[in-house]
Write an enzyme that holds these catalytic residues in place. Structure first.
Site, PDB file in Angstrom:
ATOM      1  N   PRO A 130     -14.000  -0.294 -58.966  1.00 59.27           N
ATOM      2  CA  PRO A 130     -13.455   0.273 -57.726  1.00 59.27           C
ATOM      3  C   PRO A 130     -14.377   0.196 -56.512  1.00 59.27           C
ATOM      4  CG  PRO A 130     -14.201   2.019 -59.143  1.00 59.27           C
ATOM      5  CD  PRO A 130     -14.385   0.737 -59.921  1.00 59.27           C
ATOM      6  N   CYS A 131     -14.565  -0.988 -55.985  1.00 58.91           N
ATOM      7  CA  CYS A 131     -15.415  -1.147 -54.800  1.00 58.91           C
ATOM      8  C   CYS A 131     -14.783  -0.496 -53.565  1.00 58.91           C
ATOM      9  CB  CYS A 131     -15.729  -2.616 -54.556  1.00 58.91           C
ATOM     10  SG  CYS A 131     -14.303  -3.677 -54.455  1.00 58.91           S
TER      11      CYS A 131
END
Length: 187
Positions: A156-157
């Protein structure tokens, strides 16, 4: 001494080669309110979750990323994984829980592993992420690793922000990043 340092840096920054065990990569696509999403699986796990506006563009991106591996479109084979991704996009609750095939440099994989530990609804800064991986001066390199992430949502950047709390670049567009963060904040 410089030669050794150069060889070590080259080894750490070189992407992992394709796995000989990959007979093919299977992928599936679906339309969401954030655009099209492509989910791809190798023999080792999910190797890509990509967003885009065009199925053709997503397939071309996947082919570019895995040019040495045969690709096979098969929505039925990825029904479970695609459903999890679609459900997460609609109503994020827990992290996407499936094996992820991380293909990157050792540094990128360290960043991506740390990203996977960030809970849904929480954001951190690039500087905090750099500290978490033990490289507090590598803030730009951390941002580069986030930008190179091919497995959106599962890595989850979108949960990483600038030091002032503002949104910074997102491979799939700031509007998607904002929408994902807003949805997670409301959970």
């Amino acid at each position: 001494m410089q030669l050794i340092a150069h060889q070590t840096a080259a080894r750490l920054l070189s992407p992992k080669p394709p796995r000989a065990s990959d007979r093919n990569i299977t992928y599936a696509m679906a339309m969401t309110d954030l655009g099209r999403v492509l989910v791809a699986r190798s023999d080792a796990g999910i190797c890509a979750i990509l967003f885009g506006d065009s199925g053709d563009d997503l397939a071309a991106d996947l082919k570019r990323r895995f040019s040495d591996t045969p690709l096979k479109a098969d929505n039925a084979a990825l029904h479970s994984e695609l459903s999890k991704v679609l459900n997460f996009i609609g109503a994020p609750s827990d992290k996407l829980d499936f094996a992820v095939d991380m293909r990157g440099t050792p540094f990128q994989c360290r960043v991506w592993t740390a990203l996977r530990a960030i809970p849904v609804g929480v954001t951190i800064t690039y500087a905090e992420l750099a500290k978490r991986i033990g490289a507090p001066r590598a803030v730009r390199a951390v941002a580069g690793a986030c930008a190179a992430n091919p497995v959106a949502l599962a890595i989850p950047c979108h949960r990483v922000v600038r030091s002032d709390g503002g949104l910074a670049g997102y491979r799939w567009g700031l509007e998607r990043k904002r929408a994902l963060r807003d949805r997670e904040a409301q959970r």
